[in-house]
Design a protein around this motif. Structure first.
Motif, PDB file in Angstrom:
ATOM      1  N   PRO A 146       0.825  -1.209   0.000  1.00 51.21           N
ATOM      2  CA  PRO A 146       0.000   0.000   0.000  1.00 51.21           C
ATOM      3  C   PRO A 146       0.856   1.254   0.000  1.00 51.21           C
ATOM      4  O   PRO A 146       1.773   1.380   0.817  1.00 51.21           O
ATOM      5  N   PRO A 147       0.606   2.175  -0.928  1.00 56.66           N
ATOM      6  CA  PRO A 147       1.433   3.383  -1.011  1.00 56.66           C
ATOM      7  C   PRO A 147       1.380   4.243   0.253  1.00 56.66           C
ATOM      8  O   PRO A 147       2.295   4.986   0.544  1.00 56.66           O
ATOM      9  N   GLU A 148       0.299   4.056   1.022  1.00 56.69           N
ATOM     10  CA  GLU A 148       0.176   4.868   2.241  1.00 56.69           C
ATOM     11  C   GLU A 148       1.347   4.643   3.179  1.00 56.69           C
ATOM     12  O   GLU A 148       1.775   5.529   3.913  1.00 56.69           O
ATOM     13  N   LEU A 149       1.873   3.406   3.166  1.00 57.82           N
ATOM     14  CA  LEU A 149       2.986   3.102   4.048  1.00 57.82           C
ATOM     15  C   LEU A 149       4.208   3.955   3.690  1.00 57.82           C
ATOM     16  O   LEU A 149       4.918   4.435   4.568  1.00 57.82           O
ATOM     17  N   TYR A 150       4.434   4.094   2.379  1.00 61.43           N
ATOM     18  CA  TYR A 150       5.576   4.914   1.962  1.00 61.43           C
ATOM     19  C   TYR A 150       5.374   6.369   2.346  1.00 61.43           C
ATOM     20  O   TYR A 150       6.292   7.041   2.805  1.00 61.43           O
ATOM     21  N   GLU A 151       4.135   6.809   2.166  1.00 66.09           N
ATOM     22  CA  GLU A 151       3.853   8.205   2.516  1.00 66.09           C
ATOM     23  C   GLU A 151       4.079   8.429   3.994  1.00 66.09           C
ATOM     24  O   GLU A 151       4.688   9.401   4.398  1.00 66.09           O
ATOM     25  N   ALA A 152       3.582   7.465   4.771  1.00 61.15           N
ATOM     26  CA  ALA A 152       3.705   7.614   6.225  1.00 61.15           C
ATOM     27  C   ALA A 152       5.154   7.714   6.642  1.00 61.15           C
ATOM     28  O   ALA A 152       5.541   8.564   7.437  1.00 61.15           O
ATOM     29  N   ILE A 153       5.995   6.832   6.067  1.00 63.44           N
ATOM     30  CA  ILE A 153       7.376   6.825   6.533  1.00 63.44           C
ATOM     31  C   ILE A 153       8.139   8.021   5.978  1.00 63.44           C
ATOM     32  O   ILE A 153       9.114   8.486   6.581  1.00 63.44           O
ATOM     33  N   SER A 154       7.694   8.545   4.831  1.00 60.14           N
ATOM     34  CA  SER A 154       8.353   9.739   4.302  1.00 60.14           C
ATOM     35  C   SER A 154       8.145  10.913   5.220  1.00 60.14           C
ATOM     36  O   SER A 154       9.036  11.728   5.438  1.00 60.14           O
ATOM     37  N   VAL A 155       6.934  10.970   5.749  1.00 54.53           N
ATOM     38  CA  VAL A 155       6.616  12.037   6.686  1.00 54.53           C
ATOM     39  C   VAL A 155       7.558  11.996   7.881  1.00 54.53           C
ATOM     40  O   VAL A 155       7.963  13.022   8.406  1.00 54.53           O
ATOM     41  N   ASP A 156       7.946  10.750   8.266  1.00 55.71           N
ATOM     42  CA  ASP A 156       8.878  10.615   9.383  1.00 55.71           C
ATOM     43  C   ASP A 156      10.296  10.934   8.993  1.00 55.71           C
ATOM     44  O   ASP A 156      11.203  10.808   9.805  1.00 55.71           O
ATOM     45  N   GLY A 157      10.508  11.290   7.715  1.00 51.12           N
ATOM     46  CA  GLY A 157      11.846  11.744   7.313  1.00 51.12           C
ATOM     47  C   GLY A 157      12.761  10.647   6.813  1.00 51.12           C
ATOM     48  O   GLY A 157      13.975  10.802   6.823  1.00 51.12           O
ATOM     49  N   ALA A 158      12.226   9.547   6.314  1.00 51.54           N
ATOM     50  CA  ALA A 158      13.115   8.478   5.832  1.00 51.54           C
ATOM     51  C   ALA A 158      13.556   8.743   4.404  1.00 51.54           C
ATOM     52  O   ALA A 158      12.820   9.312   3.609  1.00 51.54           O
ATOM     53  N   ASN A 159      14.798   8.334   4.073  1.00 51.16           N
ATOM     54  CA  ASN A 159      15.250   8.487   2.691  1.00 51.16           C
ATOM     55  C   ASN A 159      14.959   7.209   1.894  1.00 51.16           C
ATOM     56  O   ASN A 159      14.408   6.263   2.425  1.00 51.16           O
ATOM     57  N   THR A 160      15.364   7.192   0.609  1.00 52.27           N
ATOM     58  CA  THR A 160      15.020   6.071  -0.275  1.00 52.27           C
ATOM     59  C   THR A 160      15.520   4.754   0.269  1.00 52.27           C
ATOM     60  O   THR A 160      14.815   3.752   0.280  1.00 52.27           O
TER      61      THR A 160
END
Lengths: 288, 412, 288
Positions: free
Chosen positions: C179-193
């Motif tokens: 689910p793309p939401e997971l990527y969005e969520a972790i991006s918000v936490d400041g994770a890189n690629t």
């Protein structure tokens, strides 16, 4: 996943894009190169194939190989047989895999472990050993030279992978959907057909591709060679193996290459059709 | 509505089970792709003369091994899929031992002397004959007449002569001296045997003892190795060559000598062949003081134990191996006959002026060891000969090891 | 959920057709082989065949070849498959075409492509040597199929080329199911690629990687078609896998019981691999 935008430099962004596309081109060439060589060789004249130095572009394009093949009604028959058998295999395997996958993922059954064990051992044995017992079986059932003789083993051996894919996929469908449906009064069967299956399109499409072009459908050689003995019952891989040249030992490379090219056309069409459905099914979003 | 379904199902079912009254007897066999259509024609001639028999030739793949598997599969299942067995000379002892073939001594006795002796010898197992030879085959040495004549060389009788000529005339890698089939497959064993025999050695002696590991055996293997690495008249790539690779090299004019089967002749004389009219055929050379023998190949017909129409098979086999039929097969498909008389036939001689030479070669050709475990023995030989050619094993070590393994097989 | 008798019946019904098919087509020949491996000429001889097997030099060498083949080709396929799947997941122009090309090697008939590879690796007329010579990577044509190490390289190349698409398809389906939401969520936490890949992609891909790993390994253990055509097991038996030796034993030496012994061993070997894979990477529930 969309490509990230670099806020600080359009040049770096441009470079990233270019290198990405270069990588893509390289990948495509890697995958297509041997096949392209087939295409080139299929357009050469017979003598040009053995001339040195190697010509990458035939000096004169000769369609004689293709003409020979298409004018051979037997070859067209092989294509038809392959299409019929592969489509039937895919259809029945998808059907059985969906039913079994659903049962395995949802319902607890007494025979579940045994069934999974059967699936496992069906794929743990090398194909060779099934040849003689299956031949015996098909002969006893009087199925030699009939398409069913191939469809039965093909479906059987394609089941393990198909069931795994479908089971895995069904497990990702939240139970709440079904629980809701049961409360709403749907029967188990209706749940399966009207709710679960439509949601499963991407998995079904992936499964269909894996089955159709897998080792037990279009490309299968050993069983087809042994069970389909009459000319008119043969499938395409065997047909290609039968292509011969002017002498016993000769391999008419241009004809073999042309046959290879012709036989992948239905596959390419199949993949293109289903490939679109994958994207379609997936852009519909997660299963919430 | 239901009635319709029932009727349709009955019709479909009946089409599965219906048997038409058998007016015609049908017999089948698995052959090769039949380039030239010789078989087709002979079959239709036979059917015209015998309207109550229907002969079906199933065209199999070119690969001999694949066709063998198809026969074996159906035998193992006890099926009468094939009534007649069109078999390679090396299948005879194997199939006969399994009891899959019926002996043909009953009707094939006097006729035998009309056929080439080697072919007959290869069709006999434990005193009974199981195959009527149809096509003969033996290794021959092709050479470039024009190149030899230009320098005043006579075609070589001995290996030393061949080496001398090659070293003088060759220009590697554009023109090599000698190519043969050196890939790890049955053809390699055929080549090895010819060289082994030409040094005076053999695998089994007349009593059946294993005499492979002898000084002659070592000399033969050493010779093959030296061709590539010492005399340097054979390219290293020879370890990947089968018949077709060597043919292309010879036909493109890139080698002086080439060991191959008779089939290559016709192709080298075709219109666009660069070596047309420049080709000669002679016996395989031998060591000074010894004799040369070619390895015998060839195909013929046997009858399956499971066939339900054995008498029809006998009729057909008699027909297709007759003088007229063999002649037709030759003229249409280039098949080398097995009847001695055909080698004096005017029509055939006109087309193939080299046939008297070929005849002499065939007369003295020897079959490979006629043994039911030949397949295993051959596989052991292939491996070790190939390792010697690659330089991985010395000839003596290779023969020591091969002897051990073959002895194990023979004990079983 | 009450596990009612009806549910049991329904589940059983769902898997029944697959059950029958598997029993008939897969189980019966396997049992027959099992029995055969303990007999010789229809007499029971116990484990004598197995003892012979362990003393058989050719078997040991084919076992080594098979294991080496798996050890090199499977990880390569997994790695490349992952890379390709990640790339194909991006949105870009001509993605549909690229996806189709990447599936192509899997679609072509194995035996036929092996003949083509044989031609490509030919020392005189082969494209491979030609390109390497032109690029000045080698000075003289190499006998690719004639030297043991080179030949091994060739069979691995042919296998990786053919089978990586299988991995790509499975991993692509896996990637699409995250689910793309997971990527969005972790991006918000400041994770890189890299972190996104390590913390989300890899763990969620694990079941798919496992399926790909298991199936590819099993199929690699049983590899037959391509090697039979390409090298016939040569040179000097250096590329001979177990299945080729089984083929010779059964169909050319007509030693059926010994052949069955090898088959049973091969099965046990595959079973061990599957067991190990499941033990270390299997079925752990992913907490969202």
């Amino acid at each position: 996943m969309s490509t990230k935008k670099y806020r600080f430099s359009p040049i770096i962004y441009g470079l990233t894009q270019i290198s990405f596309y270069l990588l893509v081109i390289f990948i495509v060439i890697l995958h297509l190169a041997p096949f392209l060589w087939q295409v080139i060789c299929s357009l050469k004249n017979v003598d040009e194939i053995y001339s040195l130095p190697l010509k990458y572009i035939p000096s004169k394009i000769s369609l004689s190989a293709y003409r020979d093949l298409i004018s051979n009604p037997l070859f067209l028959r092989y294509l038809l047989n392959s299409i019929l058998i592969s489509l039937s295999t895919t259809f029945f395997c998808l059907l059985l895999a969906s039913l079994s996958g659903y049962a395995l993922s949802r319902l607890s059954l007494r025979f579940k472990t045994f069934f999974q064990f059967l699936l496992l051992i069906a794929c743990l044995f090398p194909q060779i050993i099934f040849l003689v017992p299956l031949y015996e079986l098909m002969a006893n059932l009087k199925l030699i030279n009939k398409p069913l003789a191939l469809v039965l083993p093909y479906v059987t051996f394609s089941l393990p992978l198909a069931v795994w894919v479908m089971t895995g996929f069904f497990q990702t469908i939240p139970k709440e959907i079904e629980e809701q449906a049961i409360i709403d009064g749907f029967s188990r069967l209706k749940i399966l057909t009207k709710i679960i299956l439509p949601l499963s399109r991407p998995a079904l499409a992936t499964c269909a591709i894996l089955i159709f072009i897998g080792p037990f459908a279009w490309n299968e050689f050993l069983f087809s060679l042994s069970f389909m003995i009459k000319d008119t019952s043969r499938t395409v891989p065997v047909g290609i193996a039968l292509l011969s040249g002017a002498s016993m030992y000769e391999m008419p490379w241009n004809k073999i290459c042309a046959a290879c090219v012709l036989t992948t056309l239905p596959l390419i069409i199949f993949v293109i059709i289903f490939q679109k459905r994958i994207i379609e099914g997936l852009t519909r979003g997660a299963l919430k | 509505m239901y009635k319709l379904i029932i009727i349709t199902s009955l019709m479909i079912a009946s089409s599965y089970f219906s048997c038409y009254p058998q007016e015609k007897t049908k017999i089948t066999f698995l052959g090769w792709p039949d380039p030239g259509g010789g078989f087709e024609e002979v079959i239709s001639d036979f059917e015209k003369e015998n309207p109550d028999i229907d002969v079906e030739m199933i065209k199999g793949p070119t690969s001999t091994d694949t066709r063998e598997t198809m026969y074996v599969t159906s035998f193992l299942a006890g099926e009468a899929t094939y009534d007649m067995v069109f078999m390679d000379i090396i299948w005879v002892p194997k199939f006969a031992k399994q009891g899959w073939l019926i002996p043909l001594d009953g009707w094939f006795k006097e006729e035998r002397k009309e056929f080439l002796p080697g072919d007959i010898q290869g069709s006999i197992y434990q005193g009974k004959i199981y195959r009527v030879p149809l096509q003969s085959d033996a290794g021959v040495l092709y050479y470039r007449k024009d190149l030899l004549e230009k320098e005043g060389f006579m075609p070589p009788q001995t290996w030393d002569e061949l080496i001398k000529i090659s070293q003088k005339l060759q220009n590697p890698p554009h023109l090599w001296g000698f190519v043969f089939q050196g890939k790890q497959y049955e053809g390699l064993v055929c080549n090895f045997l010819e060289i082994l025999w030409s040094f005076g050695g053999d695998i089994f002696d007349k009593k059946g003892n294993l005499i492979l590991n002898s000084p002659q055996g070592v000399q033969a293997l050493e010779f093959m190795y030296k061709l590539i690495h010492t005399y340097k008249i054979t390219p290293e790539g020879v370890t990947t060559y089968e018949e077709e690779e060597t043919r292309h090299i010879f036909q493109e004019g890139r080698t002086i000598f080439c060991r191959n089967w008779p089939y290559m002749w016709k192709l080298t004389q075709e219109e666009n062949s660069p070596v047309k009219n420049k080709v000669g055929i002679i016996r395989i050379p031998h060591k000074e003081g010894k004799n040369s023998f070619s390895t015998l190949g060839g195909w013929g017909f046997g009858i399956s134990k499971f066939s339900k129409n054995k008498s029809a098979c006998i009729k057909f086999i008699k027909y297709i191996t007759s003088y007229q039929a063999q002649k037709k097969l030759h003229l249409k498909s280039g098949i080398v006959p097995t009847r001695k008389a055909l080698f004096s036939d005017e029509e055939i001689l006109k087309l193939n002026p080299h046939y008297p030479d070929l005849y002499q070669i065939l007369l003295s050709a020897k079959p490979r060891p006629v043994h039911p475990e030949y397949a295993q023995i051959s596989d052991i030989l292939k491996r070790f000969i190939h390792k010697v050619l690659l330089g991985e094993l010395s000839p003596k070590t290779a023969l020591d090891k091969a002897e051990l393994k073959i002895k194990k097989v023979l004990k079983e | 959920m009450p596990k009612s008798f009806d549910e049991q019946k329904f589940g059983l019904l769902l898997i029944l057709p697959s059950f029958i098919l598997l029993g008939l087509v897969a189980l019966y020949p396997i049992l027959r082989n099992l029995i055969l491996s303990f007999t010789e000429n229809d007499q029971f001889i116990g484990i004598k065949n197995f003892i012979l097997l362990f003393q058989d030099e050719r078997f040991k060498s084919s076992l080594f070849n098979t294991l080496l083949f798996c050890l090199i080709s499977v990880p390569l396929q997994l790695f490349l498959g992952l890379v390709f799947a990640l790339i194909l997941q991006q949105r870009f122009f001509t993605r549909g075409f690229v996806r189709t090309s990447v599936f192509l090697p899997w679609a072509l008939p194995t035996a036929v492509m092996a003949v083509a590879w044989k031609w490509i690796f030919n020392d005189t007329y082969g494209v491979f040597n030609d390109i390497l010579l032109r690029l000045q990577i080698i000075k003289e044509p190499l006998a690719w199929l004639g030297k043991p190490d080179l030949a091994f390289f060739c069979i691995i190349l042919a296998e990786v080329w053919k089978c990586t698409p299988f991995v790509t398809v499975i991993l692509l389906a896996g990637l699409q199911s995250i689910p793309p939401e997971l990527y969005e969520a972790i991006s918000v936490d400041g994770a890189n690629t890299l972190q996104r890949f390590r913390l989300i992609t890899l763990p969620l891909l694990r079941p798919f990687l496992l399926v790909a790993l298991v199936f590819r390994t099993i199929q690699a253990l049983g590899v037959f078609d391509s090697i039979w055509v390409l090298t016939g097991g040569g040179p000097g038996g250096s590329t001979e896998p177990i299945s080729l030796y089984v083929y010779d034993t059964v169909f050319r030496y007509l030693k059926f019981s010994y052949g069955s012994t090898m088959v049973i061993f091969s099965f046990i070997l595959s079973l061990i691999f599957v067991f190990i894979f499941y033990k270390f990477w299997g079925d752990r529930q992913i907490e969202y």
